[in-house]
Design a protein around this motif. Structure first.
Motif, PDB file in Angstrom:
ATOM      1  N   ASP A 172     -29.030 -20.574  36.389  1.00  0.00           N
ATOM      2  CA  ASP A 172     -28.018 -21.135  35.500  1.00  0.00           C
ATOM      3  C   ASP A 172     -27.646 -22.521  36.038  1.00  0.00           C
ATOM      4  N   VAL A 173     -28.204 -23.562  35.429  1.00  0.00           N
ATOM      5  CA  VAL A 173     -28.013 -24.921  35.925  1.00  0.00           C
ATOM      6  C   VAL A 173     -26.536 -25.322  35.871  1.00  0.00           C
ATOM      7  N   ASP A 174     -25.873 -24.987  34.770  1.00  0.00           N
ATOM      8  CA  ASP A 174     -24.462 -25.366  34.639  1.00  0.00           C
ATOM      9  C   ASP A 174     -23.613 -24.715  35.717  1.00  0.00           C
ATOM     10  N   ALA A 175     -23.874 -23.439  36.000  1.00  0.00           N
ATOM     11  CA  ALA A 175     -23.102 -22.729  37.026  1.00  0.00           C
ATOM     12  C   ALA A 175     -23.368 -23.312  38.404  1.00  0.00           C
ATOM     13  N   ALA A 176     -24.640 -23.615  38.673  1.00  0.00           N
ATOM     14  CA  ALA A 176     -24.990 -24.180  39.977  1.00  0.00           C
ATOM     15  C   ALA A 176     -24.357 -25.551  40.165  1.00  0.00           C
ATOM     16  N   GLN A 177     -24.383 -26.371  39.115  1.00  0.00           N
ATOM     17  CA  GLN A 177     -23.764 -27.688  39.202  1.00  0.00           C
ATOM     18  C   GLN A 177     -22.253 -27.575  39.388  1.00  0.00           C
ATOM     19  N   ALA A 178     -21.635 -26.579  38.771  1.00  0.00           N
ATOM     20  CA  ALA A 178     -20.190 -26.390  38.914  1.00  0.00           C
ATOM     21  C   ALA A 178     -19.829 -26.035  40.353  1.00  0.00           C
ATOM     22  N   VAL A 179     -20.633 -25.180  40.978  1.00  0.00           N
ATOM     23  CA  VAL A 179     -20.392 -24.817  42.380  1.00  0.00           C
ATOM     24  C   VAL A 179     -20.552 -26.044  43.263  1.00  0.00           C
ATOM     25  N   GLU A 221     -27.635 -34.492  39.551  1.00  0.00           N
ATOM     26  CA  GLU A 221     -28.911 -34.750  38.887  1.00  0.00           C
ATOM     27  C   GLU A 221     -30.073 -34.236  39.726  1.00  0.00           C
ATOM     28  N   ALA A 222     -29.994 -34.432  41.054  1.00  0.00           N
ATOM     29  CA  ALA A 222     -31.058 -33.927  41.934  1.00  0.00           C
ATOM     30  C   ALA A 222     -31.170 -32.413  41.838  1.00  0.00           C
ATOM     31  N   LEU A 223     -30.027 -31.735  41.765  1.00  0.00           N
ATOM     32  CA  LEU A 223     -30.041 -30.271  41.643  1.00  0.00           C
ATOM     33  C   LEU A 223     -30.653 -29.845  40.318  1.00  0.00           C
ATOM     34  N   ARG A 224     -30.299 -30.517  39.243  1.00  0.00           N
ATOM     35  CA  ARG A 224     -30.853 -30.178  37.923  1.00  0.00           C
ATOM     36  C   ARG A 224     -32.368 -30.327  37.916  1.00  0.00           C
ATOM     37  N   LEU A 225     -32.864 -31.449  38.429  1.00  0.00           N
ATOM     38  CA  LEU A 225     -34.309 -31.678  38.469  1.00  0.00           C
ATOM     39  C   LEU A 225     -35.009 -30.669  39.367  1.00  0.00           C
ATOM     40  N   SER A 226     -34.398 -30.355  40.489  1.00  0.00           N
ATOM     41  CA  SER A 226     -35.007 -29.429  41.433  1.00  0.00           C
ATOM     42  C   SER A 226     -35.110 -28.019  40.858  1.00  0.00           C
ATOM     43  N   MET A 227     -34.082 -27.586  40.135  1.00  0.00           N
ATOM     44  CA  MET A 227     -34.101 -26.229  39.575  1.00  0.00           C
ATOM     45  C   MET A 227     -35.151 -26.075  38.484  1.00  0.00           C
ATOM     46  N   SER A 236     -19.851 -21.566  51.531  1.00  0.00           N
ATOM     47  CA  SER A 236     -20.159 -22.379  50.367  1.00  0.00           C
ATOM     48  C   SER A 236     -21.656 -22.487  50.113  1.00  0.00           C
ATOM     49  N   HIS A 237     -22.468 -22.532  51.188  1.00  0.00           N
ATOM     50  CA  HIS A 237     -23.908 -22.679  51.002  1.00  0.00           C
ATOM     51  C   HIS A 237     -24.504 -21.425  50.357  1.00  0.00           C
ATOM     52  N   ALA A 238     -24.064 -20.246  50.796  1.00  0.00           N
ATOM     53  CA  ALA A 238     -24.561 -19.002  50.209  1.00  0.00           C
ATOM     54  C   ALA A 238     -24.159 -18.898  48.736  1.00  0.00           C
ATOM     55  N   GLU A 239     -22.951 -19.325  48.419  1.00  0.00           N
ATOM     56  CA  GLU A 239     -22.486 -19.303  47.033  1.00  0.00           C
ATOM     57  C   GLU A 239     -23.345 -20.211  46.160  1.00  0.00           C
ATOM     58  N   LEU A 240     -23.707 -21.360  46.681  1.00  0.00           N
ATOM     59  CA  LEU A 240     -24.545 -22.290  45.931  1.00  0.00           C
ATOM     60  C   LEU A 240     -25.945 -21.718  45.727  1.00  0.00           C
ATOM     61  N   VAL A 241     -26.493 -21.088  46.755  1.00  0.00           N
ATOM     62  CA  VAL A 241     -27.821 -20.475  46.637  1.00  0.00           C
ATOM     63  C   VAL A 241     -27.814 -19.387  45.567  1.00  0.00           C
ATOM     64  N   ALA A 242     -26.767 -18.577  45.534  1.00  0.00           N
ATOM     65  CA  ALA A 242     -26.670 -17.515  44.531  1.00  0.00           C
ATOM     66  C   ALA A 242     -26.661 -18.097  43.119  1.00  0.00           C
ATOM     67  N   ALA A 243     -25.956 -19.198  42.948  1.00  0.00           N
ATOM     68  CA  ALA A 243     -25.907 -19.838  41.633  1.00  0.00           C
ATOM     69  C   ALA A 243     -27.273 -20.404  41.256  1.00  0.00           C
TER      70      ALA A 243
END
Length: 242
Positions: free
Chosen positions: A208-215, A115-121, A196-203
């Motif tokens: 793409d919120v769904d892709a970022a949340q999946a990572v 949820e924090a990631l969704r709000l932040s994006m 893993s951190h670089a992969e998350l940043v790319a997402a």
């Protein structure tokens, strides 16, 4: 047997490790209490003070080079952080972690952090994305020790927009701290998750919120499973984990 019922480990403090940590922290401190807290916290996170180990205030004070009063205050603060617990007649011990607790912590973390990631994006600026990318690179370059925890904490604080949502970040940070010692150990041996951190940043950059949340979900589940494996190993070695 529960974690609260398990006896503390019958081992003595690693005074040389404590003295080394104290030597690094001593310069520049204005508050003896803050210094005591930082030194004992680092010793717990690095494993110099192991889960289940009894914390003898006089030995801690002697190793750090201070009186017992700030040591006790530090232990009380560390109890509030979830790293120390007090037992009747046995005093303070480094808090143990059960597999059940670890699973619960990660279940709550997953809900909060997704949820924090969704709000932040939703309000992500180019400037903040650049800061997130720099911190991600620093986190992936840091291999071990409390420096890894600190840079990783700064990365997630920026990623989740801690300044905009301080209460949510406070809850997340407290939950992350509970697993600190085990995540440190996992990070040292978990080379397969190095980027893993670089992969998350790319997402996140893709918007793409769904892709970022999946990572993020995959990352949390991977670390959870590694922590549970470490707890299973520690239990087999009689480390005091219920």
């Amino acid at each position: 047997m529960t974690a609260n019922d398990s006896a503390p480990r019958p081992v003595s403090h690693d005074t040389s490790a404590l003295e080394s940590i104290a030597e690094r922290h001593r310069p520049g401190y204005r508050s003896v209490g803050t210094m005591a807290y930082d030194i004992i916290r680092e010793a717990i996170l690095e494993g110099a003070l192991a889960p289940g180990q009894k914390l003898r205030q006089e030995l801690l004070a002697e190793s750090i080079g201070i009186s017992r009063v700030p040591v006790r205050s530090a232990l009380i603060q560390l109890e509030a952080d979830g790293l120390v617990e007090f037992h009747a007649r046995r005093g303070a011990v480094v808090k143990t972690l059960s597999p059940e607790t670890a699973r619960e912590v990660y279940a709550i973390r997953t809900l909060l952090e997704l949820e924090a990631l969704r709000l932040s994006m939703a309000d992500l600026s180019a400037e903040r994305l650049e800061r997130i990318a720099r911190l991600a690179a620093a986190a992936d370059d840091q291999m071990e020790g409390t420096d890894f925890i600190e840079v990783r904490t700064r990365f997630y604080a920026e990623l989740y927009g801690a300044e905009s949502r301080p209460m949510m970040w406070e809850m997340i940070a407290q939950l992350r701290l509970k697993l600190g010692r085990y995540v440190l150990g996992w990070r040292v041996v978990g080379g397969e998750h190095r980027h893993s951190h670089a992969e998350l940043v790319a997402a996140v950059a893709s918007q793409d919120v769904d892709a970022a949340q999946a990572v993020l979900r995959t990352h949390l589940e991977s670390v959870r499973d590694a922590v549970l494996a470490m707890l299973d190993t520690d239990s087999g070695d009689d480390v005091g984990v219920a």
